[in-house]
Design a protein around this motif. Structure first.
Motif, PDB file in Angstrom:
ATOM      1  N   ASP A  80      -1.452 -54.258  17.363  1.00 12.98           N
ATOM      2  CA  ASP A  80      -2.523 -54.387  18.330  1.00 12.98           C
ATOM      3  C   ASP A  80      -3.127 -52.946  18.543  1.00 12.98           C
ATOM      4  O   ASP A  80      -4.043 -53.134  19.233  1.00 12.98           O
ATOM      5  CB  ASP A  80      -2.017 -54.959  19.286  1.00 12.98           C
ATOM      6  N   GLU A  85      -5.368 -56.582  21.225  1.00 18.28           N
ATOM      7  CA  GLU A  85      -4.952 -57.920  21.493  1.00 18.28           C
ATOM      8  C   GLU A  85      -4.344 -58.752  20.423  1.00 18.28           C
ATOM      9  O   GLU A  85      -3.971 -60.042  20.469  1.00 18.28           O
ATOM     10  CB  GLU A  85      -6.145 -58.464  22.079  1.00 18.28           C
ATOM     11  N   GLY A  86      -4.469 -58.252  18.978  1.00 18.69           N
ATOM     12  CA  GLY A  86      -4.080 -58.841  17.862  1.00 18.69           C
ATOM     13  C   GLY A  86      -2.677 -58.401  17.260  1.00 18.69           C
ATOM     14  O   GLY A  86      -2.520 -57.117  17.254  1.00 18.69           O
ATOM     15  N   GLY A 117      -6.398 -64.070  18.085  1.00 17.18           N
ATOM     16  CA  GLY A 117      -6.348 -63.161  19.492  1.00 17.18           C
ATOM     17  C   GLY A 117      -6.646 -62.196  19.715  1.00 17.18           C
ATOM     18  O   GLY A 117      -6.586 -61.477  20.580  1.00 17.18           O
ATOM     19  N   SER A 118      -7.266 -61.538  18.428  1.00 13.99           N
ATOM     20  CA  SER A 118      -7.781 -60.083  18.668  1.00 13.99           C
ATOM     21  C   SER A 118      -9.069 -60.237  19.418  1.00 13.99           C
ATOM     22  O   SER A 118      -9.584 -60.943  19.515  1.00 13.99           O
ATOM     23  CB  SER A 118      -7.964 -59.299  17.531  1.00 13.99           C
ATOM     24  N   ASP A 119      -9.425 -58.816  19.683  1.00 13.85           N
ATOM     25  CA  ASP A 119     -10.715 -58.707  20.636  1.00 13.85           C
ATOM     26  C   ASP A 119     -11.415 -57.694  20.133  1.00 13.85           C
ATOM     27  O   ASP A 119     -11.562 -56.661  20.076  1.00 13.85           O
ATOM     28  CB  ASP A 119     -10.113 -58.282  21.986  1.00 13.85           C
ATOM     29  N   ASN A 125     -12.845 -62.894  17.604  1.00 10.80           N
ATOM     30  CA  ASN A 125     -11.811 -62.200  16.952  1.00 10.80           C
ATOM     31  C   ASN A 125     -12.396 -61.542  15.890  1.00 10.80           C
ATOM     32  O   ASN A 125     -13.364 -61.729  15.375  1.00 10.80           O
ATOM     33  CB  ASN A 125     -10.883 -63.211  16.236  1.00 10.80           C
TER      34      ASN A 125
END
Length: 250
Positions: A80, A85-86, A117-119, A125
């Protein structure tokens, strides 16, 4: 305006692990299903660590047809730190491959990278789409990948491309040799002086050993610009290093 790659968490994703060959499961009507799994000491692609120099577990599946068309999915854990966040990469791809005469093989298709889930700085995502065409002959292959949209949320990077060549040699008694070199060109990336910083060369040289279907590997992997991607704890993510792997096809 300053544009720099050093602060952008952009990567590509596909394993460099050499997997064993296994007979696919016949599903009927010309379709077959196969899979592969690997554990690697450091997930590298195009020279750069995707896991902050930590191990990764990777699993993939391929559905193919006798006509040459195929669909596939490949998955790996990621850091991450690279994708905020991923912690999961999911690749989905499809295309056609087959012989085109004279001993040459052709492979054309599309590959979609997704990080649930990544930002992303562009909201949502991280994701990316590559269009690719590859040629193979004997132990050699050459592949060109083109990104028709912004490359992993990098501003104004449409038209980014990557060209790479790979050679795999059977040394006998289960031993293999793999060599790889690639050239990445990211569009419109310049530093404060206006110099082009959107390019680098990555490389790999390794050996594999097939032990009853389990393929053990060790390879030296690196990139000409070892700090092209974000670094953590002062360790350049593209520094030359050894990658160990255990892989099996099923």
């Amino acid at each position: 305006m300053k544009r720099t790659l050093l602060a952008l968490p952009l990567v590509l994703s596909t394993a460099l692990t050499t997997t064993a060959q296994a007979e696919p499961t016949e599903l009927g009507a010309g379709f077959s299903l196969s899979g592969n799994a690997a554990i690697v000491s450091d997930y590298r692609f195009r020279g750069y660590s995707q896991t902050n120099f930590r191990p990764a577990i990777q699993v993939g599946f391929d559905l193919s047809h006798t006509s040459g068309f195929y669909l596939g999915n490949w998955n790996s854990n990621v850091s991450d730190f690279v994708f905020p966040e991923g912690n999961l990469e999911m690749d989905f791809y499809g295309g056609w491959k087959g012989d085109i005469g004279g001993g040459f093989g052709l492979d054309v298709g599309a590959l979609y990278y997704y990080y649930p889930g990544s930002d992303s700085p562009k909201d949502g995502n991280y994701n990316n789409t590559d269009l690719y065409v590859g040629l193979s002959y004997d132990s050699y292959s050459l592949k060109y990948s083109y990104t028709p949209s912004d490359f992993f949320s990098t501003p104004d990077s449409k038209g980014t491309w990557y060209l790479d060549g790979t050679a795999n040699f059977d040394l006998g008694d289960g031993w293999g040799l793999v060599a790889h070199v690639g050239y990445q060109k990211l569009k419109k990336q310049v530093d404060m002086d206006g110099d082009d910083i959107g390019h680098y060369v990555d490389y790999k040289l390794g050996v594999t050993k097939d032990l009853s279907g389990w393929v053990l590997g060790i390879a030296a992997v690196g990139a000409s610009k070892d700090n092209w991607l974000p670094t953590k704890n002062g360790h350049p993510s593209g520094r030359l290093g050894a990658v160990f792997s255990v892989a099996r096809a099923f």
